[in-house]
Design a protein around this motif. Structure first.
Motif, short mmCIF file in Angstrom:
data_model
loop_
_atom_site.label_atom_id
_atom_site.label_comp_id
_atom_site.label_asym_id
_atom_site.label_seq_id
_atom_site.Cartn_x
_atom_site.Cartn_y
_atom_site.Cartn_z
N LEU A 120 29.37 11.18 94.86
CA LEU A 120 28.45 11.47 93.88
C LEU A 120 27.70 11.88 94.49
N VAL A 121 27.16 12.30 94.25
CA VAL A 121 25.55 13.75 94.70
C VAL A 121 24.47 12.04 94.24
N SER A 122 22.57 11.87 94.26
CA SER A 122 21.96 11.44 93.78
C SER A 122 21.45 12.28 92.93
N ALA A 125 29.60 4.84 86.29
CA ALA A 125 30.02 2.87 86.63
C ALA A 125 29.73 3.45 88.19
N HIS A 126 29.89 4.36 88.66
CA HIS A 126 29.69 4.60 89.71
C HIS A 126 28.43 5.04 90.39
N ARG A 127 27.33 5.58 89.37
CA ARG A 127 26.11 5.50 89.40
C ARG A 127 25.72 4.82 89.29
N GLN A 134 30.29 7.54 98.58
CA GLN A 134 31.41 7.99 98.57
C GLN A 134 32.41 6.29 98.74
N THR A 135 33.86 6.41 98.19
CA THR A 135 34.52 5.87 97.84
C THR A 135 35.73 6.22 98.14
N LYS A 136 37.06 5.66 98.73
CA LYS A 136 38.03 5.96 99.18
C LYS A 136 39.02 4.91 98.65
N ASN A 137 40.11 5.17 97.69
CA ASN A 137 40.66 4.02 97.51
C ASN A 137 42.32 4.39 97.67
N ALA A 138 43.30 3.58 98.19
CA ALA A 138 44.22 3.94 98.42
C ALA A 138 45.08 2.76 98.03
N PRO A 163 29.56 19.66 93.12
CA PRO A 163 29.09 18.96 91.22
C PRO A 163 29.13 17.09 91.89
N GLN A 164 27.72 16.58 91.07
CA GLN A 164 27.13 15.78 91.15
C GLN A 164 28.21 14.45 91.75
N PHE A 165 29.24 14.68 90.87
CA PHE A 165 30.17 13.84 90.76
C PHE A 165 31.80 14.11 91.19
N SER A 166 32.69 13.78 91.85
CA SER A 166 34.47 14.25 91.91
C SER A 166 35.06 13.17 92.17
N ILE A 167 35.72 13.43 91.31
CA ILE A 167 37.43 12.74 92.66
C ILE A 167 38.51 13.15 92.29
N ILE A 168 39.00 14.01 93.90
CA ILE A 168 39.69 14.05 94.12
C ILE A 168 41.56 13.11 94.34
N VAL A 169 42.64 13.80 94.01
CA VAL A 169 43.83 12.59 94.12
C VAL A 169 44.74 13.34 94.84
#
Length: 345
Positions: free
Chosen positions: A29-31, A95-97, A120-124, A38-44
């Protein structure tokens, strides 16, 4: 709002697995708006293979798998399924913002004067071959890791001294139980859904192409070994001198992704050429029965780059010597000729 991880692109085909697997979600997420980002992104990722994505530019959840690879019975529900994931992703972005705003307030960060901050968050989650479950979550701001999830205590703990007080506020504000539920239940179920769809990608192997080159520097010669177009990601590339001595690179080699899903790497070493010495690049990859050995052959053009200037210098020297010789020869024959004046009558 339930903090489940997003991009649930699969439709639930059970399967048996004989080795460990990892399902990972990378959130950025970019402020403030940034051109081209992109201001917000998710890659799986499933076992390191990109599986799906969402970002605020495209505004919808997308799977990287081919729709044609889905069972016919599943095609009817794909459209509705993607709409659901898009809605969840948009809620997750909100939520992340809020979490980024919280961190910026704690660390006294602003977007003034064009400053931009990145959360940034990395969930696994990890499903091991013995049936046990593991996982991790890491949180970073501006590229600096500040929090990690403690699975045993079900809290986030600080990585740096500056984050100690913030970690207490974070744990009071955000319930880590959701992280535990995601890691041990939701994430594992999703992984079992995803694996059948990418089993072909996980088993795919593409051999590397190799290119050898060199360049000159003040300290000597730099040898470059480029491997590209290989899959999967893991690879070993090294330079060997005289067939036995490994040359260690002072430059850290990074494995970089290609747009087609393959990878590339370049390993460079500095050497001082020695008469009779040989150099070769060795590449070991799971797609190869035996490691590739590619010898370095000096570029003949580089030799001419040396020969031509040296020859020109020698030719110039010969011309100077010849000129001096002719001048002295004339002076010997007519030592006063150069001082005589022609009379006018």
């Amino acid at each position: 709002m339930t903090w489940v991880v997003l991009l649930l692109f699969s439709l639930g085909i059970p399967a048996a697995y004989s080795r460990s697997h990892t399902l990972q979600y990378d959130v950025t997420l970019v402020s403030a708006p940034t051109p081209g980002v992109p201001q917000f992104s998710i890659i799986v990722y499933v076992d390191g293979v990109p599986y799906g994505r969402y970002n605020s530019d495209i505004g919808r959840a997308e799977a990287f798998i081919s729709i044609s690879s889905l069972p016919f019975s599943s095609l009817l529900t794909v459209s509705e399924h993607m709409q659901q994931q898009t809605k969840l992703a948009q809620e997750y972005e909100i939520a992340h913002r809020q979490r980024l705003d919280f961190l910026m307030g704690i660390f006294n960060m602003t977007n003034d004067n064009g400053d931009t901050h990145i959360y940034q968050t990395k969930n696994a989650c990890e499903l091991h071959d013995d049936g046990t479950i593991g996982g991790y979550q890491e949180i970073a701001i501006d590229g600096k890791e500040i929090l990690v999830y403690d699975k045993e205590r079900v809290v986030f703990k600080p990585v740096t001294h500056e984050a100690v007080m913030m970690s207490h506020l974070w744990n009071e504000r955000y319930d880590s139980t959701y992280t535990e539920i995601f890691m041990e239940i939701d994430c594992i179920e999703h992984m079992k859904m995803y694996l059948p769809y990418i089993s072909t990608d996980l088993e795919k192997k593409v051999s590397p192409n190799v290119q050898i080159s060199s360049s000159e520097s003040e300290s000597g010669t730099n040898l470059h070994c480029s491997g590209y177009g290989f899959y999967p990601r893991d690879v070993e590339v090294k330079w060997i001198k005289n067939g036995r001595d490994e040359i260690h690179s002072e430059e850290a080699a990074q494995i970089l992704p290609n747009p087609d899903g393959t990878y590339q790497i370049r390993v460079s070493v500095g050497v001082t050429p020695e008469e009779g010495a040989t150099y070769s690049c060795h590449i070991d990859h799971s797609s190869l029965e035996n490691p590739l050995v590619v010898p370095f052959e000096p570029n003949k053009r580089s030799i001419w780059y040396i020969i031509i200037p040296v020859s020109a210098a020698l030719l110039l020297l010969l011309l100077i010597i010849l000129g001096v010789f002719i001048y002295r020869k004339r002076m010997t024959k007519d030592p006063k000729g150069s001082h005589q004046r022609v009379g006018t009558g």
